[in-house]
Write a protein that holds these residues in place. Structure first.
Motif, PDB file in Angstrom:
ATOM      1  N   ASN A 193       0.830  -1.221   0.000  1.00 24.80           N
ATOM      2  CA  ASN A 193       0.000   0.000   0.000  1.00 24.80           C
ATOM      3  C   ASN A 193       0.857   1.260   0.000  1.00 24.80           C
ATOM      4  O   ASN A 193       0.724   2.142   0.842  1.00 24.80           O
ATOM      5  CB  ASN A 193      -1.004   0.006   1.164  1.00 24.80           C
ATOM      6  CG  ASN A 193      -0.354  -0.103   2.531  1.00 24.80           C
ATOM      7  OD1 ASN A 193       0.745  -0.599   2.665  1.00 24.80           O
ATOM      8  ND2 ASN A 193      -1.049   0.373   3.550  1.00 24.80           N
ATOM      9  N   ALA A 221       3.559   0.355  10.985  1.00 26.82           N
ATOM     10  CA  ALA A 221       2.680   1.227  10.193  1.00 26.82           C
ATOM     11  C   ALA A 221       2.795   2.668  10.682  1.00 26.82           C
ATOM     12  O   ALA A 221       1.928   3.192  11.365  1.00 26.82           O
ATOM     13  CB  ALA A 221       1.231   0.742  10.283  1.00 26.82           C
ATOM     14  N   MET A 267      -5.492  -1.064  13.138  1.00 22.02           N
ATOM     15  CA  MET A 267      -6.519  -1.968  12.633  1.00 22.02           C
ATOM     16  C   MET A 267      -5.931  -3.335  12.339  1.00 22.02           C
ATOM     17  O   MET A 267      -4.907  -3.390  11.651  1.00 22.02           O
ATOM     18  CB  MET A 267      -7.164  -1.397  11.372  1.00 22.02           C
ATOM     19  CG  MET A 267      -8.083  -0.242  11.671  1.00 22.02           C
ATOM     20  SD  MET A 267      -9.405  -0.790  12.763  1.00 22.02           S
ATOM     21  CE  MET A 267      -9.812   0.739  13.621  1.00 22.02           C
ATOM     22  N   GLN A 303      -2.588 -10.512  10.564  1.00 21.56           N
ATOM     23  CA  GLN A 303      -2.883  -9.846  11.835  1.00 21.56           C
ATOM     24  C   GLN A 303      -4.142 -10.348  12.552  1.00 21.56           C
ATOM     25  O   GLN A 303      -5.022  -9.567  12.865  1.00 21.56           O
ATOM     26  CB  GLN A 303      -2.927  -8.323  11.635  1.00 21.56           C
ATOM     27  CG  GLN A 303      -3.977  -7.772  10.689  1.00 21.56           C
ATOM     28  CD  GLN A 303      -3.405  -6.765   9.706  1.00 21.56           C
ATOM     29  OE1 GLN A 303      -2.601  -7.134   8.883  1.00 21.56           O
ATOM     30  NE2 GLN A 303      -3.830  -5.531   9.767  1.00 21.56           N
ATOM     31  N   ASP A 357       3.652  -5.497  11.541  1.00 26.02           N
ATOM     32  CA  ASP A 357       2.683  -4.517  11.038  1.00 26.02           C
ATOM     33  C   ASP A 357       3.164  -3.101  11.347  1.00 26.02           C
ATOM     34  O   ASP A 357       2.392  -2.257  11.793  1.00 26.02           O
ATOM     35  CB  ASP A 357       1.276  -4.763  11.604  1.00 26.02           C
ATOM     36  CG  ASP A 357       0.208  -3.954  10.850  1.00 26.02           C
ATOM     37  OD1 ASP A 357       0.542  -3.350   9.808  1.00 26.02           O
ATOM     38  OD2 ASP A 357      -0.945  -3.926  11.302  1.00 26.02           O
ATOM     39  N   HIS A 383       2.859   6.685  11.001  1.00 29.72           N
ATOM     40  CA  HIS A 383       2.156   7.890  10.529  1.00 29.72           C
ATOM     41  C   HIS A 383       2.750   9.083  11.259  1.00 29.72           C
ATOM     42  O   HIS A 383       3.410   8.918  12.290  1.00 29.72           O
ATOM     43  CB  HIS A 383       0.657   7.797  10.845  1.00 29.72           C
ATOM     44  CG  HIS A 383      -0.040   6.708  10.091  1.00 29.72           C
ATOM     45  ND1 HIS A 383      -0.374   6.808   8.767  1.00 29.72           N
ATOM     46  CD2 HIS A 383      -0.455   5.476  10.489  1.00 29.72           C
ATOM     47  CE1 HIS A 383      -0.970   5.683   8.375  1.00 29.72           C
ATOM     48  NE2 HIS A 383      -1.032   4.861   9.402  1.00 29.72           N
ATOM     49  N   PRO A 398      -5.045   4.756  11.391  1.00 28.56           N
ATOM     50  CA  PRO A 398      -4.640   3.637  12.253  1.00 28.56           C
ATOM     51  C   PRO A 398      -3.225   3.172  11.933  1.00 28.56           C
ATOM     52  O   PRO A 398      -2.796   3.224  10.790  1.00 28.56           O
ATOM     53  CB  PRO A 398      -5.664   2.548  11.908  1.00 28.56           C
ATOM     54  CG  PRO A 398      -6.101   2.859  10.523  1.00 28.56           C
ATOM     55  CD  PRO A 398      -5.962   4.343  10.326  1.00 28.56           C
ATOM     56  N   GLY A 399      -2.524   2.723  12.961  1.00 33.23           N
ATOM     57  CA  GLY A 399      -1.169   2.202  12.755  1.00 33.23           C
ATOM     58  C   GLY A 399      -0.156   2.934  13.598  1.00 33.23           C
ATOM     59  O   GLY A 399      -0.336   4.114  13.913  1.00 33.23           O
TER      60      GLY A 399
HETATM   61  O1  DOR Z   1      -3.745  -0.046  11.262  1.00 29.98           O
HETATM   62  C1  DOR Z   1      -3.268  -0.385  10.187  1.00 29.98           C
HETATM   63  N1  DOR Z   1      -2.552   0.477   9.444  1.00 29.98           N
HETATM   64  N2  DOR Z   1      -3.507  -1.632   9.730  1.00 29.98           N
HETATM   65  C2  DOR Z   1      -3.136  -1.993   8.487  1.00 29.98           C
HETATM   66  O2  DOR Z   1      -3.305  -3.128   8.133  1.00 29.98           O
HETATM   67  C3  DOR Z   1      -2.549  -0.988   7.557  1.00 29.98           C
HETATM   68  C4  DOR Z   1      -1.826   0.028   8.303  1.00 29.98           C
HETATM   69  C5  DOR Z   1      -1.327   1.195   7.502  1.00 29.98           C
HETATM   70  O3  DOR Z   1      -0.875   1.000   6.369  1.00 29.98           O
HETATM   71  O4  DOR Z   1      -1.328   2.307   8.029  1.00 29.98           O
END
Ligand code: DOR
Length: 448
Positions: A98, A309, A280, A234, A307, A311, A328-329
């Motif tokens: 992604n 992730a 998530m 996950q 995971d 931000h 999320p992440g």
């Molecule tokens: O919380 C999440 N964020 N779960 C994921 O599977 C993707 C991820 C993200 O790419 O930020």
């Protein structure tokens, strides 16, 4: 220990974790590979790294990393992610698709592979399974994609494939190239219908375990009809773990992954950390945590993936009053090994089971076990020295990831990575990354 020891040809350890047991031995390195495993103290070389009574592990193979590169390098890039990985004892990062652009074509794959040249650890790429990639599965597999990833929810609409006929065609295409399908079991339509607010309880309400388990069932039926192997991403809940166990007993070609945060954190941590604890699927209850450990011990969950992730903190802070406004992440590369190994010890599980879950099995499933995942003659000299007798707190301010926050912040751990070696070269030692480290290499899936 300094980087002068880079020329080391022997790692001598009192507790080297081999598949057959944890033993005192000399690991002899020639070039990039392990050349011999000899009696402790018997090998000779100019430089020897003496691990003493610390643990010597094969480097971790993390098959769930959101590198954000290319496209969102303000959040993270291959350089910063790989420095964080090295600090966390991870010598192979498998990057999720992604990115911007999504890894759904040969051209996008090549772009991500070029971005990966900044990495100081080895890396592999996972491709998106989506209507946009359906014609490209063979080309992506030929380029070495280690998996294909099917999102049933949990992300922006551009990631998600809802149409059952398309899902079915994707399973057929991935089976056709002998690949493995990572499946994120979710249902964004149901989640939207359950939406009832922006606090932690409301987020939990909108993402019940039933959605995860239900989404998984549909995907497994389709995958089985096409002969496709599935790796469930996950797994977060007791219900899902139970469904996976039953499906496996019925012969489904199904393996599963759990994350460190779902093994170690609960709803209480989510409430305490707010948006910085939002991920998530969401953190769940203590009984879910217990069930995940049981499933791991029973082999129904086979791998642990971070995971990772990351931000921006600002984006996270936007969710202070309404969690739905935060992405999320959170980062996970640097907390994975210390936090999980600490709990592993408390639960009295074996070193060999740890290595299976974090190195050996992911290397097998994703087609790199001829090079990675085990301390054995002929494999890459990817080694990690861990002091598992420390008592210290995780400090997110020390992270090498660009994202310097974590719901693990302040958690006490008894394990710390002291040294990380990738293909015979020390890339991290005593708190510092070697900025001159060689570039990480793209690993392609071995299709044999
Ligand atoms: O919380 C999440 N964020 N779960 C994921 O599977 C993707 C991820 C993200 O790419 O930020």
């Amino acid at each position: 220990m300094t980087f002068a020891a880079k020329q080391c040809r022997i790692v001598r350890g009192g507790r080297v974790v081999l598949p057959s047991g944890t033993t005192a031995t000399d690991v002899v390195i020639e070039g990039e590979r392990i050349a011999a495993i000899e009696a402790y103290g018997s090998a000779r070389a100019e430089y020897v790294i003496d691990a003493g009574e610390r643990l010597v592990l094969p480097g971790l193979v993390d098959s769930h990393v959101h590198t954000r590169d290319p496209g969102q390098t303000d959040k993270e890039d291959f350089r910063s992610a790989s420095c964080a990985a090295a600090r966390g004892g991870i010598t192979t990062m498998m990057a999720m698709p992604n990115t911007v652009p999504l890894i759904d074509s040969a051209a996008a794959f090549d772009l991500a592979a070029r971005a990966g040249e900044k990495s100081i650890v080895d890396f592999a790429l996972q491709a998106l399974a989506h209507p946009s990639s359906i014609e490209n599965i063979e080309a992506l597999a030929a380029r070495g994609a280690v998996s294909f990833e099917l999102f049933l929810g949990g992300g922006p609409q551009t990631l998600i494939t809802r149409d059952r006929a398309v899902q079915s065609a994707l399973f057929a295409a991935v089976a056709g190239v002998g690949g493995i399908m990572g499946v994120y079991p979710d249902d964004s339509e149901l989640v939207a219908l359950l939406d009832c607010g922006g606090d932690a309880q409301a987020i939990a309400h909108a993402h019940p375990a039933e959605i995860e388990a239900g989404a998984l069932l549909g995907a497994v039926v389709l995958a089985a009809s096409k002969g496709c192997c599935v790796h469930v991403r996950q797994v977060s809940a007791a219900l899902t773990a139970m469904v996976i166990a039953k499906l496996r007993r019925h012969g489904a070609r199904l393996t599963a992954e759990v994350t460190p945060h779902h093994l170690l954190l609960t709803m209480d941590d989510f409430e305490r950390f707010g948006p910085e604890g939002l991920i998530m699927p969401p953190l769940r209850g203590a009984s879910d945590v217990e069930a995940l450990w049981k499933a791991l011990a029973a082999g129904d969950i086979a791998t642990i993936g971070s995971d990772h992730a990351p931000h921006h903190r600002d984006e996270k802070n936007a969710g202070r009053c309404d969690l739905r406004k935060a992405p999320p992440g959170f980062p996970g590369l640097e907390t994975f090994l210390p936090a999980v190994l600490t709990q592993w010890r408390r639960r009295g599980l074996t070193d060999q089971a740890f290595v299976r879950a974090v190195s050996q099995t992911p290397a097998n499933l994703f087609g790199v076990s001829d090079r990675k995942g085990t301390i054995a003659v002929g494999r890459h000299a990817d080694l990690v020295i861990v002091d598992d007798a420390v008592d210290e707190a995780i400090d997110c301010n020390k992270f090498l990831s660009k994202a310097k926050y974590s719901p693990f912040h302040g958690r006490r751990v008894t394990a710390r990575v002291d040294l990380t070696m990738v293909r015979g070269e020390v890339v991290y030692a005593d708190g510092a990354v070697d900025t001159h480290a060689q570039r990480g290499r793209l690993l392609r899936r071995n299709r044999n």
